[in-house]
Design a protein around this motif. Sequence first.
Motif, PDB file in Angstrom:
ATOM      1  N   GLU A 276      71.108  59.278  22.081  1.00 21.46           N
ATOM      2  CA  GLU A 276      72.212  60.214  21.905  1.00 21.46           C
ATOM      3  C   GLU A 276      71.717  61.662  21.966  1.00 21.46           C
ATOM      4  O   GLU A 276      72.411  62.539  22.492  1.00 21.46           O
ATOM      5  N   LEU A 279      71.677  63.069  25.433  1.00 21.78           N
ATOM      6  CA  LEU A 279      72.952  63.074  26.141  1.00 21.78           C
ATOM      7  C   LEU A 279      73.389  64.510  26.423  1.00 21.78           C
ATOM      8  O   LEU A 279      73.339  65.377  25.555  1.00 21.78           O
ATOM      9  N   THR A 361      83.921  55.131  25.996  1.00 22.17           N
ATOM     10  CA  THR A 361      82.480  54.906  26.025  1.00 22.17           C
ATOM     11  C   THR A 361      82.160  53.624  26.790  1.00 22.17           C
ATOM     12  O   THR A 361      82.757  52.570  26.529  1.00 22.17           O
TER      13      THR A 361
END
Length: 422
Positions: A276, A279, A361
């Motif tokens: 994450e 990202l 997602t």
Amino acid sequence: MATTTGNNNINTPSKSAWQSQLISPSQRLSSLLLSCRLADLTITFPNTDRQLKVHRLVLAMSSPVFEAMLYGPLAEEGPEVSLAEDPPEAVEWMLEYMYRGQTHMPDITICVHVYQLASKYQMEPLMALCSEYLRGNLTASNLSEMYDTAVLLDDSALLQRCAQVVSHSPTAVLTSPHLGRLTRSALIHLLIQPLHVASEVTIFQAIRNWGQAQGCGTDEMREAILEFLPQIRFLAMTTDEFVEHVMPSGVLNLHEASSILMNIKKMREKRLRFDEELLRKVTLATTHNFPKTKKHTRSSNFVHSNQEQILVMNLRTAGIIQVGRLECKALNPTSGSACVTIKDSQGNIIGTTTTDGHQATFNKPVSLGGDVYSLTVAMEGHWPRGELGDFLATEDEVRLTGRVAYTEGRSGSVTLYFWSFN
């Protein structure tokens, strides 16, 4: 205080006096540099005829090192001082900074040299100026030019910015034609960073290219790059990669190569990590708006889940990105879930997911690159009526183009969250 005798003002400067033409101390100081007036020291550079006329006091005011050199117990008493290790162009710029308060850097190369001079002569404000400039102009293509300086001077802020660029664009950094300029210590510092590359061959080739840039032939290559080899995960290569790229290089001996070949596994640990924290995001927004008419402000149709709507079409990307999720305010089903699908130019589904809100997602990253893609939505609810608008979106080296639906009144906006390891 001016005094006069009769009609003559004895304190009136002559018209030729240079001081009378300069209003402020900064103008007078600048004039000294430009004219060499009152210079009491000449800076020379070995193996060149270039000379710079300067003033001891100005140098000493700017640097404690120059103060010690010119006024300390071991001061240079002669009319000249030789700066054998200093690039003349960088010294000239440094003098512009001392005399005239120059802060505009002409290019990265000069800035790197000036930064090193500022450190050598303990000019901390100038060091801060150089560090800020380098951080603001750092890219994957020029990182190699300043990485050495960041490591040498232990500039934590610049090293942190370098790490961000390496995380976003490891392949571009490792394949840069300037990689061979790195010192050995800088290269090892780079290799211990998290390098999210698709293949270990990229790292192996980068190390070999560095060795070749140092003038190493096949016979000297192993010794030159031996300390870097532990940073390569040979067992993460495929058998074909190892046989095609590593074995012919002669870097490994027969016993080492045979041992690695016997232990290469089908399930290999890759460096790519879809964390994450790595990202990134880019917003696909229309480059022009509809006219402000009632027809296009809030108009929408009620659609059913069996009616597929175009969200983005003709999506192209320079390089490869891995899409993790997307966000769009139009994703607002009145019942059930919205199905978001990514298709290639042949209409094949390469990624799909469902959502009951604005954010969708994907279960695994969807790879985009080298084709033209479309994003569609199937849901029950209100979908904006209208055309699609062109967009051009960039985020560092990532560049996307295409057309996006007008999902927000007179504009369109879709945010892609992605990874890029180019």
